[in-house]
Write an enzyme that holds these catalytic residues in place. Structure first.
Site, PDB file in Angstrom:
ATOM      1  N   ASP A  73       0.856  -1.190   0.000  1.00  0.00           N
ATOM      2  CA  ASP A  73       0.000   0.000   0.000  1.00  0.00           C
ATOM      3  C   ASP A  73       0.893   1.240   0.000  1.00  0.00           C
ATOM      4  O   ASP A  73       0.631   2.204   0.692  1.00  0.00           O
ATOM      5  CB  ASP A  73      -0.924  -0.011   1.220  1.00  0.00           C
ATOM      6  CG  ASP A  73      -2.053   1.004   1.080  1.00  0.00           C
ATOM      7  OD1 ASP A  73      -2.307   1.470  -0.037  1.00  0.00           O
ATOM      8  OD2 ASP A  73      -2.680   1.327   2.105  1.00  0.00           O
ATOM      9  N   LYS A 128       2.494   3.080  -5.951  1.00  0.00           N
ATOM     10  CA  LYS A 128       2.054   2.062  -6.910  1.00  0.00           C
ATOM     11  C   LYS A 128       3.145   1.743  -7.927  1.00  0.00           C
ATOM     12  O   LYS A 128       3.277   0.611  -8.356  1.00  0.00           O
ATOM     13  CB  LYS A 128       0.779   2.497  -7.634  1.00  0.00           C
ATOM     14  CG  LYS A 128      -0.369   2.957  -6.736  1.00  0.00           C
ATOM     15  CD  LYS A 128      -0.592   2.105  -5.519  1.00  0.00           C
ATOM     16  CE  LYS A 128      -1.538   2.772  -4.549  1.00  0.00           C
ATOM     17  NZ  LYS A 128      -1.218   2.548  -3.161  1.00  0.00           N
ATOM     18  N   ASP A 185      -2.967  -3.014  -2.882  1.00  0.00           N
ATOM     19  CA  ASP A 185      -4.080  -2.076  -2.890  1.00  0.00           C
ATOM     20  C   ASP A 185      -4.021  -1.177  -4.123  1.00  0.00           C
ATOM     21  O   ASP A 185      -2.941  -0.801  -4.579  1.00  0.00           O
ATOM     22  CB  ASP A 185      -4.016  -1.227  -1.611  1.00  0.00           C
ATOM     23  CG  ASP A 185      -5.326  -0.530  -1.304  1.00  0.00           C
ATOM     24  OD1 ASP A 185      -6.389  -0.992  -1.771  1.00  0.00           O
ATOM     25  OD2 ASP A 185      -5.296   0.486  -0.584  1.00  0.00           O
ATOM     26  N   ASN A 186      -5.180  -0.834  -4.628  1.00  0.00           N
ATOM     27  CA  ASN A 186      -5.327   0.165  -5.690  1.00  0.00           C
ATOM     28  C   ASN A 186      -4.588  -0.177  -6.981  1.00  0.00           C
ATOM     29  O   ASN A 186      -4.027   0.701  -7.626  1.00  0.00           O
ATOM     30  CB  ASN A 186      -4.888   1.553  -5.194  1.00  0.00           C
ATOM     31  CG  ASN A 186      -5.614   1.979  -3.935  1.00  0.00           C
ATOM     32  OD1 ASN A 186      -4.987   2.145  -2.901  1.00  0.00           O
ATOM     33  ND2 ASN A 186      -6.919   2.112  -4.006  1.00  0.00           N
ATOM     34  N   GLU A 190     -11.777   4.788  -2.329  1.00  0.00           N
ATOM     35  CA  GLU A 190     -11.441   5.172  -0.962  1.00  0.00           C
ATOM     36  C   GLU A 190     -11.796   6.630  -0.685  1.00  0.00           C
ATOM     37  O   GLU A 190     -12.164   6.975   0.425  1.00  0.00           O
ATOM     38  CB  GLU A 190      -9.933   4.953  -0.783  1.00  0.00           C
ATOM     39  CG  GLU A 190      -9.453   5.088   0.615  1.00  0.00           C
ATOM     40  CD  GLU A 190      -7.991   4.685   0.746  1.00  0.00           C
ATOM     41  OE1 GLU A 190      -7.465   4.855   1.857  1.00  0.00           O
ATOM     42  OE2 GLU A 190      -7.382   4.194  -0.208  1.00  0.00           O
TER      43      GLU A 190
END
Length: 154
Positions: A95, A98, A123-124, A153
């Site tokens: 997290d 990225k 995540d993401n 989010e």
């Protein structure tokens, strides 16, 4: 809820979190650990790490349960075994930046820091996105890849 479910199902004894930020996610991870488990969390920004350290300790987690490591992930990962005693991780929660997901997964692989059958949660990956990481995870043949869609989010 995805993270909570994975913690319950897998009961990992060694967890690595990349991207501590203010420690909120770290506390949630730590609360779901089985007895005797250890969480290593890496934060690159010393200011964020200072806040996270307070949050983690105020939540009641000692350094024996949650170890906060400050530094860039690309420098910390190669030293996890010798400096921090992490032989391998059963669960990795990504997290952080990225753009670093693929590089850091490959660092974990090259330093043999992933336990057999380890779970990688990132995540993401769709938004804002980590397309190179996602492509690698889907096509390299080392992972069973599943994308969980959730609400935004923010």
């Amino acid at each position: 809820r995805i993270v909570e479910r994975v913690l319950l199902e897998r009961a990992p004894l060694r967890v690595l979190e990349l991207g501590t930020y203010c420690g909120y996610g770290t506390v949630l991870l730590a609360q779901g650990l089985p007895p005797g488990a250890r969480l290593y969390t890496i934060e690159g920004d010393p200011r964020h790490a200072a806040v996270a350290e307070k949050v983690i300790r105020l939540a009641g987690f000692s350094e024996q349960t949650v170890e906060l490591i400050v530094g860039p992930s690309e420098e910390v990962i190669p030293r996890l075994r010798e400096k921090h005693g992490l032989m391998n991780a059963n669960l990795v929660f990504m997290d952080h930046w990225k753009r670093c997901y693929l590089r850091d997964l490959q660092l974990l692989e090259s330093h043999q820091l992933l336990a057999e059958g380890a779970t990688i949660l990132a995540d993401n990956v769709l938004f804002p996105g980590a397309p190179h990481f996602l492509q690698y995870a889907k096509t390299c043949g080392k992972y069973h890849c599943k994308v969980h869609r959730s609400r935004l989010e923010y």
